[in-house]
Design a protein around this motif. Structure first.
Motif, PDB file in Angstrom:
ATOM      1  N   PHE A   1       0.929  -1.087  -0.214  1.00 45.61           N
ATOM      2  CA  PHE A   1      -0.219  -0.030   0.067  1.00 45.61           C
ATOM      3  C   PHE A   1       0.871   1.436   0.196  1.00 45.61           C
ATOM      4  O   PHE A   1       0.593   2.265  -0.710  1.00 45.61           O
ATOM      5  CB  PHE A   1      -1.031   0.172   1.342  1.00 45.61           C
ATOM      6  N   GLY A   2       2.050   1.231   0.562  1.00 42.16           N
ATOM      7  CA  GLY A   2       2.997   2.370   0.595  1.00 42.16           C
ATOM      8  C   GLY A   2       3.622   2.551  -0.640  1.00 42.16           C
ATOM      9  O   GLY A   2       3.590   3.642  -1.078  1.00 42.16           O
ATOM     10  N   ILE A   3       3.897   1.501  -1.203  1.00 39.57           N
ATOM     11  CA  ILE A   3       4.399   1.542  -2.669  1.00 39.57           C
ATOM     12  C   ILE A   3       3.326   2.117  -3.647  1.00 39.57           C
ATOM     13  O   ILE A   3       3.546   2.889  -4.469  1.00 39.57           O
ATOM     14  CB  ILE A   3       4.826   0.369  -3.244  1.00 39.57           C
ATOM     15  N   PHE A   4       2.213   1.763  -3.281  1.00 37.92           N
ATOM     16  CA  PHE A   4       0.978   2.007  -4.309  1.00 37.92           C
ATOM     17  C   PHE A   4       1.001   3.700  -4.300  1.00 37.92           C
ATOM     18  O   PHE A   4       0.649   4.290  -5.164  1.00 37.92           O
ATOM     19  CB  PHE A   4      -0.274   1.129  -3.803  1.00 37.92           C
ATOM     20  N   MET A   5       0.729   4.018  -3.046  1.00 38.33           N
ATOM     21  CA  MET A   5       0.416   5.395  -2.759  1.00 38.33           C
ATOM     22  C   MET A   5       1.537   6.306  -2.898  1.00 38.33           C
ATOM     23  O   MET A   5       1.252   7.600  -2.817  1.00 38.33           O
ATOM     24  CB  MET A   5      -0.180   5.616  -1.259  1.00 38.33           C
ATOM     25  N   GLU A   6       2.914   5.930  -3.008  1.00 42.03           N
ATOM     26  CA  GLU A   6       4.059   6.797  -3.278  1.00 42.03           C
ATOM     27  C   GLU A   6       3.753   7.534  -4.732  1.00 42.03           C
ATOM     28  O   GLU A   6       4.388   8.558  -4.909  1.00 42.03           O
ATOM     29  CB  GLU A   6       5.149   5.852  -3.533  1.00 42.03           C
ATOM     30  N   GLN A   7       2.894   7.009  -5.460  1.00 43.32           N
ATOM     31  CA  GLN A   7       2.727   7.573  -7.059  1.00 43.32           C
ATOM     32  C   GLN A   7       2.001   8.812  -6.890  1.00 43.32           C
ATOM     33  O   GLN A   7       2.139   9.609  -8.022  1.00 43.32           O
ATOM     34  CB  GLN A   7       2.068   6.461  -7.847  1.00 43.32           C
ATOM     35  N   PHE A   8       1.389   9.220  -5.739  1.00 44.60           N
ATOM     36  CA  PHE A   8       0.430  10.519  -5.607  1.00 44.60           C
ATOM     37  C   PHE A   8       1.260  11.102  -4.981  1.00 44.60           C
ATOM     38  O   PHE A   8       2.085  10.978  -4.121  1.00 44.60           O
ATOM     39  CB  PHE A   8      -0.909   9.907  -4.958  1.00 44.60           C
ATOM     40  N   ASP A   9       1.233  12.749  -5.177  1.00 41.13           N
ATOM     41  CA  ASP A   9       1.678  13.668  -4.226  1.00 41.13           C
ATOM     42  C   ASP A   9       1.106  13.853  -3.023  1.00 41.13           C
ATOM     43  O   ASP A   9      -0.065  13.546  -2.801  1.00 41.13           O
ATOM     44  CB  ASP A   9       1.963  15.224  -5.190  1.00 41.13           C
ATOM     45  N   THR A  10       2.162  14.393  -1.975  1.00 44.56           N
ATOM     46  CA  THR A  10       1.824  14.727  -0.659  1.00 44.56           C
ATOM     47  C   THR A  10       0.390  15.682  -0.502  1.00 44.56           C
ATOM     48  O   THR A  10      -0.481  15.098   0.316  1.00 44.56           O
ATOM     49  CB  THR A  10       2.828  15.256  -0.028  1.00 44.56           C
ATOM     50  N   PRO A  11       0.367  16.769  -1.379  1.00 46.86           N
ATOM     51  CA  PRO A  11      -0.911  17.427  -1.140  1.00 46.86           C
ATOM     52  C   PRO A  11      -2.361  16.834  -1.509  1.00 46.86           C
ATOM     53  O   PRO A  11      -3.174  17.216  -0.598  1.00 46.86           O
ATOM     54  CB  PRO A  11      -0.653  18.457  -1.958  1.00 46.86           C
ATOM     55  N   TYR A  12      -2.297  15.940  -2.373  1.00 48.33           N
ATOM     56  CA  TYR A  12      -3.251  15.383  -2.644  1.00 48.33           C
ATOM     57  C   TYR A  12      -3.638  14.136  -1.455  1.00 48.33           C
ATOM     58  O   TYR A  12      -4.778  14.088  -1.277  1.00 48.33           O
ATOM     59  CB  TYR A  12      -3.258  14.433  -3.941  1.00 48.33           C
ATOM     60  N   LEU A  13      -2.639  13.397  -1.030  1.00 50.24           N
ATOM     61  CA  LEU A  13      -2.818  12.631   0.016  1.00 50.24           C
ATOM     62  C   LEU A  13      -3.398  13.227   1.137  1.00 50.24           C
ATOM     63  O   LEU A  13      -4.122  12.807   2.003  1.00 50.24           O
ATOM     64  CB  LEU A  13      -1.634  11.724   0.469  1.00 50.24           C
TER      65      LEU A  13
END
Length: 297
Positions: free
Chosen positions: A135-147
């Motif tokens: 899940f960490g690897i998957f979410m790394e593709q999105f930028d921090t502001p969006y997260l």
């Protein structure tokens, strides 16, 4: 993690899932989108976990549980890694079949200092670690502001610029201050960097497969055996060794004073002889000048 995902709108779940779920549509049901994200995360986590196993460990597990590798070469690490990962992904109960020593092997290869415990407990640890890591690897593709926007939508409180802390809060469905980071907070380039002096451990770890590191080591005369972590350490150490070697050479060259060109013994004797002859001629000239001249009769 799933608890957090259930708080998100269909619109955001679709944005997350569409990169890996080809059949995803804005109108796809929430449960289906969540199931896809979880499945993709688990798949990525298993791939990463298996990649950390050594050749003898892979061979032992593949042979012990009779994993079919078809007509592929059983002595190739890539083949064994892919086949084991596929088995773990396709057969949900495969991890439950693993004995304690093999569960411990998986955990220790991926996460250091995991003590041998009850087999059932290790079974859950393997699955949880694979899911959280993936899940960490998957979410790394999105930028921090969006997260951070997703955190707000999921009613998770806290402010941070650290992507790893944001992801940890999502996984544990807790406020940022309460959630433990899934991994030590580190920074790495979003783009794949060339392996050369100045590249960091995380730059290599996040963007290079083990096979690529083995190939690099072969080309550069470095030992190619070991886990992904071990190869990265060897590569980085080689840069330090080169730097130390260059410094030593520079220091030696600075210490050396300029020397006269060495001459042979024969040349030295000839030079001395010439000097003596020159001195003799000068002395004779002086004597001639000091002699009284004879008068002519």
């Amino acid at each position: 993690m799933a608890e957090f995902l259930r708080k998100l709108s269909n619109e955001n779940l679709y944005k997350l899932a569409k990169y890996t779920f080809k059949g995803a549509k804005p109108e796809t049901k929430k449960a289906e989108l969540i199931a896809n994200i979880v499945s993709e995360s688990k798949s990525r986590g298993i791939t990463r976990m298996v990649a950390e196993l050594k050749m003898d460990q892979l061979k032992e597990i593949v042979e012990k549980y009779s994993i079919d590798i078809g007509s592929h070469n059983a002595s190739t690490k890539t083949v064994l890694r892919v086949k084991l990962a596929d088995q773990m992904k396709e057969d949900e109960k495969f991890v439950e079949k693993l004995k304690t020593e093999h569960l411990t092997m998986l955990l220790n290869a991926f996460k250091e200092n995991v003590e041998s415990k009850n087999g059932n407990k290790l079974n859950y640890l393997v699955q949880d670690l694979a899911l959280e890591t993936g899940f960490g690897i998957f979410m790394e593709q999105f930028d921090t502001p969006y997260l951070l926007k997703l955190l707000k939508e999921g009613n998770i409180k806290g402010e941070t610029s650290s992507k790893s802390k944001v992801i940890a809060a999502m996984i544990h469905n807790k406020d940022i201050e309460q959630a433990k980071s899934v991994k030590k907070e580190v920074e790495f380039s979003k783009k794949k960097k060339e392996i050369k002096k100045g590249v960091t451990y995380q730059d290599i770890f996040q963007h290079y497969y083990l096979t690529e590191l083995v190939e690099y080591c072969e080309k550069n005369g470095l030992p190619k055996s070991g886990t992904k972590k071990e190869l990265i350490k060897k590569i980085l150490a080689s840069f330090n060794d080169e730097e130390k070697s260059s410094k030593k050479k520079a220091e030696k060259s600075n210490k050396k004073a300029p020397k006269r060109k060495s001459t042979s013994k024969r040349e030295t004797e000839e030079e001395s002889k010439e000097e003596e002859e020159g001195e003799g001629e000068e002395q004779e000239q002086e004597e001639e000048q000091t002699k009284p001249k004879k008068s002519k009769k």
